[in-house]
Design an enzyme around this catalytic site. Structure first.
Site, PDB file in Angstrom:
ATOM      1  N   GLY A  76       0.838  -1.212  -0.072  1.00 41.27           N
ATOM      2  CA  GLY A  76      -0.786   0.089  -0.161  1.00 41.27           C
ATOM      3  C   GLY A  76       0.751   0.987   0.124  1.00 41.27           C
ATOM      4  O   GLY A  76       1.924   1.298  -0.057  1.00 41.27           O
ATOM      5  N   GLY A 105       3.028   3.798   1.499  1.00 46.73           N
ATOM      6  CA  GLY A 105       2.953   3.910   2.679  1.00 46.73           C
ATOM      7  C   GLY A 105       4.064   5.225   2.556  1.00 46.73           C
ATOM      8  O   GLY A 105       4.146   5.751   4.035  1.00 46.73           O
ATOM      9  N   ARG A 106       3.696   5.735   1.893  1.00 45.07           N
ATOM     10  CA  ARG A 106       4.631   7.983   2.004  1.00 45.07           C
ATOM     11  C   ARG A 106       4.084   8.082   0.634  1.00 45.07           C
ATOM     12  O   ARG A 106       4.462   9.052  -0.239  1.00 45.07           O
ATOM     13  CB  ARG A 106       5.902   7.485   1.835  1.00 45.07           C
ATOM     14  CG  ARG A 106       6.865   6.668   0.849  1.00 45.07           C
ATOM     15  CD  ARG A 106       8.028   7.462   0.522  1.00 45.07           C
ATOM     16  NE  ARG A 106       8.333   6.318  -0.525  1.00 45.07           N
ATOM     17  CZ  ARG A 106      10.024   6.106  -0.983  1.00 45.07           C
ATOM     18  NH1 ARG A 106      10.781   7.028  -0.062  1.00 45.07           N
ATOM     19  NH2 ARG A 106      10.586   5.442  -2.300  1.00 45.07           N
ATOM     20  N   ASP A 110       8.994   6.412   7.759  1.00 46.92           N
ATOM     21  CA  ASP A 110       8.302   7.691   8.547  1.00 46.92           C
ATOM     22  C   ASP A 110       7.363   9.116   7.457  1.00 46.92           C
ATOM     23  O   ASP A 110       6.719   9.594   7.520  1.00 46.92           O
ATOM     24  CB  ASP A 110       9.605   8.406   8.937  1.00 46.92           C
ATOM     25  CG  ASP A 110      10.730   8.020   7.350  1.00 46.92           C
ATOM     26  OD1 ASP A 110      10.040   7.499   6.136  1.00 46.92           O
ATOM     27  OD2 ASP A 110      11.337   8.912   7.226  1.00 46.92           O
ATOM     28  N   ARG A 113       3.727  13.296  -8.894  1.00 49.89           N
ATOM     29  CA  ARG A 113       4.367  12.609  -9.765  1.00 49.89           C
ATOM     30  C   ARG A 113       2.855  12.497 -10.369  1.00 49.89           C
ATOM     31  O   ARG A 113       2.019  12.962  -9.981  1.00 49.89           O
ATOM     32  CB  ARG A 113       4.544  11.101  -9.268  1.00 49.89           C
ATOM     33  CG  ARG A 113       4.307   9.815 -10.718  1.00 49.89           C
ATOM     34  CD  ARG A 113       5.448   8.754  -9.837  1.00 49.89           C
ATOM     35  NE  ARG A 113       4.115   7.965  -8.735  1.00 49.89           N
ATOM     36  CZ  ARG A 113       5.064   6.277  -7.949  1.00 49.89           C
ATOM     37  NH1 ARG A 113       6.391   6.503  -8.314  1.00 49.89           N
ATOM     38  NH2 ARG A 113       4.293   6.067  -7.002  1.00 49.89           N
ATOM     39  N   ARG A 124      -1.021  -0.688  -9.984  1.00 56.36           N
ATOM     40  CA  ARG A 124      -0.736  -1.912 -10.107  1.00 56.36           C
ATOM     41  C   ARG A 124      -0.514  -3.474 -10.543  1.00 56.36           C
ATOM     42  O   ARG A 124      -1.741  -4.029  -9.554  1.00 56.36           O
ATOM     43  CB  ARG A 124       1.036  -2.067  -9.274  1.00 56.36           C
ATOM     44  CG  ARG A 124       1.490  -0.683  -9.081  1.00 56.36           C
ATOM     45  CD  ARG A 124       1.044  -0.592  -7.012  1.00 56.36           C
ATOM     46  NE  ARG A 124       0.973   0.930  -6.860  1.00 56.36           N
ATOM     47  CZ  ARG A 124       2.551   1.598  -6.971  1.00 56.36           C
ATOM     48  NH1 ARG A 124       3.035   0.918  -7.095  1.00 56.36           N
ATOM     49  NH2 ARG A 124       2.474   3.009  -6.414  1.00 56.36           N
ATOM     50  N   ASP A 141       4.652  -5.003  -6.827  1.00 58.31           N
ATOM     51  CA  ASP A 141       4.140  -3.447  -7.226  1.00 58.31           C
ATOM     52  C   ASP A 141       4.396  -2.551  -7.867  1.00 58.31           C
ATOM     53  O   ASP A 141       3.543  -1.330  -7.498  1.00 58.31           O
ATOM     54  CB  ASP A 141       4.210  -3.340  -5.880  1.00 58.31           C
ATOM     55  CG  ASP A 141       5.555  -3.185  -5.439  1.00 58.31           C
ATOM     56  OD1 ASP A 141       5.894  -4.538  -5.526  1.00 58.31           O
ATOM     57  OD2 ASP A 141       6.364  -2.135  -4.433  1.00 58.31           O
ATOM     58  N   ASN A 142       5.477  -2.627  -9.052  1.00 62.33           N
ATOM     59  CA  ASN A 142       6.236  -1.050  -9.902  1.00 62.33           C
ATOM     60  C   ASN A 142       5.910  -1.610 -11.198  1.00 62.33           C
ATOM     61  O   ASN A 142       6.553  -1.242 -12.212  1.00 62.33           O
ATOM     62  CB  ASN A 142       7.767  -1.629  -9.236  1.00 62.33           C
ATOM     63  CG  ASN A 142       8.795  -0.850  -7.760  1.00 62.33           C
ATOM     64  OD1 ASN A 142       7.353  -0.975  -6.875  1.00 62.33           O
ATOM     65  ND2 ASN A 142       8.985  -1.518  -7.531  1.00 62.33           N
ATOM     66  N   ASP A 199       7.414   4.271 -11.011  1.00 63.50           N
ATOM     67  CA  ASP A 199       8.481   3.510  -9.734  1.00 63.50           C
ATOM     68  C   ASP A 199      10.494   3.707  -9.652  1.00 63.50           C
ATOM     69  O   ASP A 199      10.901   2.414 -10.039  1.00 63.50           O
ATOM     70  CB  ASP A 199       7.780   2.873  -8.670  1.00 63.50           C
ATOM     71  CG  ASP A 199       6.917   2.592  -7.618  1.00 63.50           C
ATOM     72  OD1 ASP A 199       6.941   3.941  -7.797  1.00 63.50           O
ATOM     73  OD2 ASP A 199       6.901   1.764  -6.879  1.00 63.50           O
TER      74      ASP A 199
HETATM   75  P1  AMP Z   1       8.685   1.192  -3.436  1.00 63.72           P
HETATM   76  O1  AMP Z   1      10.709   0.811  -2.841  1.00 63.72           O
HETATM   77  O2  AMP Z   1       9.474   2.986  -2.674  1.00 63.72           O
HETATM   78  O3  AMP Z   1       8.475   1.224  -4.733  1.00 63.72           O
HETATM   79  O4  AMP Z   1       8.256   0.656  -2.401  1.00 63.72           O
HETATM   80  C1  AMP Z   1       8.465  -0.434  -1.827  1.00 63.72           C
HETATM   81  C2  AMP Z   1       6.891   0.303  -0.211  1.00 63.72           C
HETATM   82  O5  AMP Z   1       6.954   0.292   1.126  1.00 63.72           O
HETATM   83  C3  AMP Z   1       5.317   0.647  -1.227  1.00 63.72           C
HETATM   84  O6  AMP Z   1       4.167  -0.068   0.021  1.00 63.72           O
HETATM   85  C4  AMP Z   1       6.227   2.214  -0.206  1.00 63.72           C
HETATM   86  O7  AMP Z   1       4.868   3.005   0.459  1.00 63.72           O
HETATM   87  C5  AMP Z   1       6.462   1.345   0.832  1.00 63.72           C
HETATM   88  N1  AMP Z   1       7.724   2.806   1.297  1.00 63.72           N
HETATM   89  C6  AMP Z   1       8.297   2.781   1.052  1.00 63.72           C
HETATM   90  N2  AMP Z   1       9.733   3.822   1.887  1.00 63.72           N
HETATM   91  C7  AMP Z   1       8.910   4.404   2.871  1.00 63.72           C
HETATM   92  C8  AMP Z   1       8.863   4.855   3.746  1.00 63.72           C
HETATM   93  N3  AMP Z   1       9.762   5.874   4.370  1.00 63.72           N
HETATM   94  N4  AMP Z   1       7.909   5.176   5.199  1.00 63.72           N
HETATM   95  C9  AMP Z   1       6.644   4.338   4.824  1.00 63.72           C
HETATM   96  N5  AMP Z   1       6.538   3.272   3.706  1.00 63.72           N
HETATM   97  C10 AMP Z   1       7.765   3.796   3.133  1.00 63.72           C
HETATM   98 MG    MG Z   2       6.417   0.778  -5.150  1.00 61.66          MG
END
Ligand code: AMP
Ligand code: MG
Length: 495
Positions: free
Chosen positions: A95, A97-98, A130, A181, A188, A257-258, A267
């Site tokens: 989901g 997360g940020r 965070d 973005r 996804r 997810d990407n 992503d």
């Molecule tokens: P990503 O590596 O950006 O594709 O992220 C993979 C997953 O980790 C996704 O669900 C993001 O929302 C979550 N995520 C990555 N960085 C953070 C962060 N700093 N805080 C909360 N969730 C994160």
């Molecule tokens: Mg991602």
């Protein structure tokens, strides 16, 4: 036109929230968390205009407030999207997360584009994170996504980067930033995996109908919506990954997810472009087994599509065996579809405007020769264009004892069978062979200067990357292969 459709704010916002109306399991309310001191670092005025936004109203402080999440644009209804994903082969619930989706901007051309803030604070899906992002990686996404767009490759876009005035804790303290973005959507493969895993058949069905309507309207009449969607996605991914491979792009983290159902590249984390041609090239520091190596990308695309097919099974047929048979039949077409797009791409790169059976083998020999000679991918293809232009083919790859000294005679013979005038061939080759890619060392140099407070290096790089197909005196410094460092280039996920 109805009154509602006319509603448009002074800055040009015309946001709708169709995703937020999908079943509640698929998203959660999540407002961006305000930051201390929003400051605009990059603003993409040209993209703003394409979106129907007024750059004058958004370039300054009020834009910074909006793109930091401190103030919501008119019509925004921020949500975090739920999704799951296979990360390096392992299923996880994820989901946003940020990130938060503010809404969908309806452009003057009538397109519906997601406006998402990335790095905007914690959401119900943050787990232990965070919710924040560091300036370096957000600038990196801006640079590479805009470069991909200029290369003609489907991609999410970058509208703005603002700093937050707050530091975030990673291995060291880093300046925080938010990226805005713009995407055809953020749906996804993992969104479907999530919907299926909830066991909520109605949600899966609603998501399928929604995605088909939004991205594959031409397939809406199909009698099996799930299968039609799957086949549509397969075709776009086969084409997209072929386009990546043709410019030497390594996504770096092709988790499910990407992978976007729209067919856009999404992503940008540890992505990078190859210099020397080698299918085994891996840049990402976390990809220890080379799962997402340059040459593995088509196989991984196929693997990810198998996960999408699994998620769609309940809708493909009520009878499980029949569903599996139909899904496998469709999935099995991927290698041939990829090969067709890849061969077409290689033909164009070699200046071939017609098709002959031996073309793929001819191209493969060129690629193999490049690998043996440890030659630069982009420059080697550009040299072919130059050769058609000048009638001479020189350089270490083609002369003396080089592996390609006999290849070029066969290539020339093949070109002659086309019976095209050289100027026509050259024009076509120019369109297929960028002379400029975002070279890793140039990207790093621009990021280092930007994080230290000097944006001029970054702006010069962005200017050059806007026109990647033409050799100009101004882009000369950006075309060169990197000086040898003796070290492997490494990228970091940099969350
Ligand atoms: P990503 O590596 O950006 O594709 O992220 C993979 C997953 O980790 C996704 O669900 C993001 O929302 C979550 N995520 C990555 N960085 C953070 C962060 N700093 N805080 C909360 N969730 C994160
Ligand atoms: Mg991602």
């Amino acid at each position: 036109m109805t009154v509602k459709a006319e509603r448009k704010s002074a800055a040009g916002w015309r946001l709708e929230n169709s995703y937020a109306r999908l079943p509640e399991v698929l998203h959660a309310r999540a407002a961006p968390v305000p930051v201390a001191r929003p400051e605009m670092v990059l603003f993409n005025e040209k993209l703003a205009v394409e979106l129907g936004l007024d750059p004058g109203a958004l370039a300054g402080e009020s834009g910074a407030e909006i793109f930091a999440g401190n103030r919501l644009p008119d019509g925004a209804k921020p949500i975090a999207q739920a999704y799951a994903g296979h990360q390096f082969g392992h299923f996880t619930n994820l989901g946003d997360g940020r990130a938060v989706l503010l809404g969908e901007q309806i452009t003057p051309q009538g397109a519906r584009l997601d406006i998402q803030l990335k790095g905007s604070g914690r959401t119900p899906y943050s787990r232990r994170g965070d919710g924040r992002a560091a300036l370096g990686p957000m600038l990196r996404e801006y640079i590479v996504s805009e470069a991909m767009h200029a290369l003609g490759i489907p991609t999410t876009r970058s509208l703005a980067v603002v700093t937050t005035g707050q530091e975030i804790a990673r291995e060291e303290m880093l300046p925080g930033a938010v990226l805005t973005r713009v995407a055809a959507s953020h749906i996804r493969v993992g969104t479907f995996e999530y919907a299926n895993a909830t066991g909520d058949g109605a949600a899966l069905e609603a998501l399928t109908r929604y995605t088909l309507q939004r991205h594959y309207a031409e397939l809406c009449g199909a009698d099996n919506a799930a299968l039609a969607l799957f086949e549509g996605v397969l075709e776009r991914q086969a084409r997209l990954i072929a386009q990546w491979v043709c410019v030497g792009f390594v996504h770096g983290v092709m988790n499910t997810d990407n992978m976007a159902l729209s067919g856009e590249t999404i992503d940008y984390g540890p992505c990078a472009f190859i210099d020397i041609h080698d299918p085994a090239t891996v840049f990402s520091s976390i990809d220890r087994n080379g799962r997402y190596a340059y040459g593995n990308q088509p196989d991984i695309g196929h693997w990810n599509l198998a996960r999408l097919a699994e998620a769609l099974l309940p809708l493909i047929d009520k009878d499980k065996d029949k569903a599996v048979a139909r899904a496998e039949g469709a999935l099995g077409k991927f290698p041939a579809r990829f090969r067709a797009h890849y061969t077409a791409g290689l033909r164009a790169k070699l200046g071939l405007l017609t098709a002959e059976d031996g073309d793929f083998a001819l191209a493969q020999e060129f690629l193999d020769g490049m690998k043996t000679a440890e030659a630069d991918f982009t420059l080697s293809f550009a040299a072919l264009t130059g050769a058609v232009e000048s009638g001479r083919l020189s350089g270490p790859l083609f002369s003396g004892g080089a592996p390609l000294r006999t290849w070029h005679q066969r290539w020339r013979a093949r070109l002659e069978r086309e019976q095209k005038v050289p100027s026509e061939v050259v024009a076509a080759m120019r369109r297929a062979n960028p002379v400029l890619i975002p070279r890793n060392y140039r990207v790093e140099e621009a990021l280092a200067a930007a994080v230290a407070g000097d944006l001029s290096v970054l702006h010069r790089l962005l200017d050059a990357l806007r026109a990647p197909f033409a050799e100009t005196p101004a882009n000369q410094p950006y075309r060169a292969a990197p000086p040898p460092t003796g070290q492997l280039y490494r990228t970091f996920c940099g969350t």
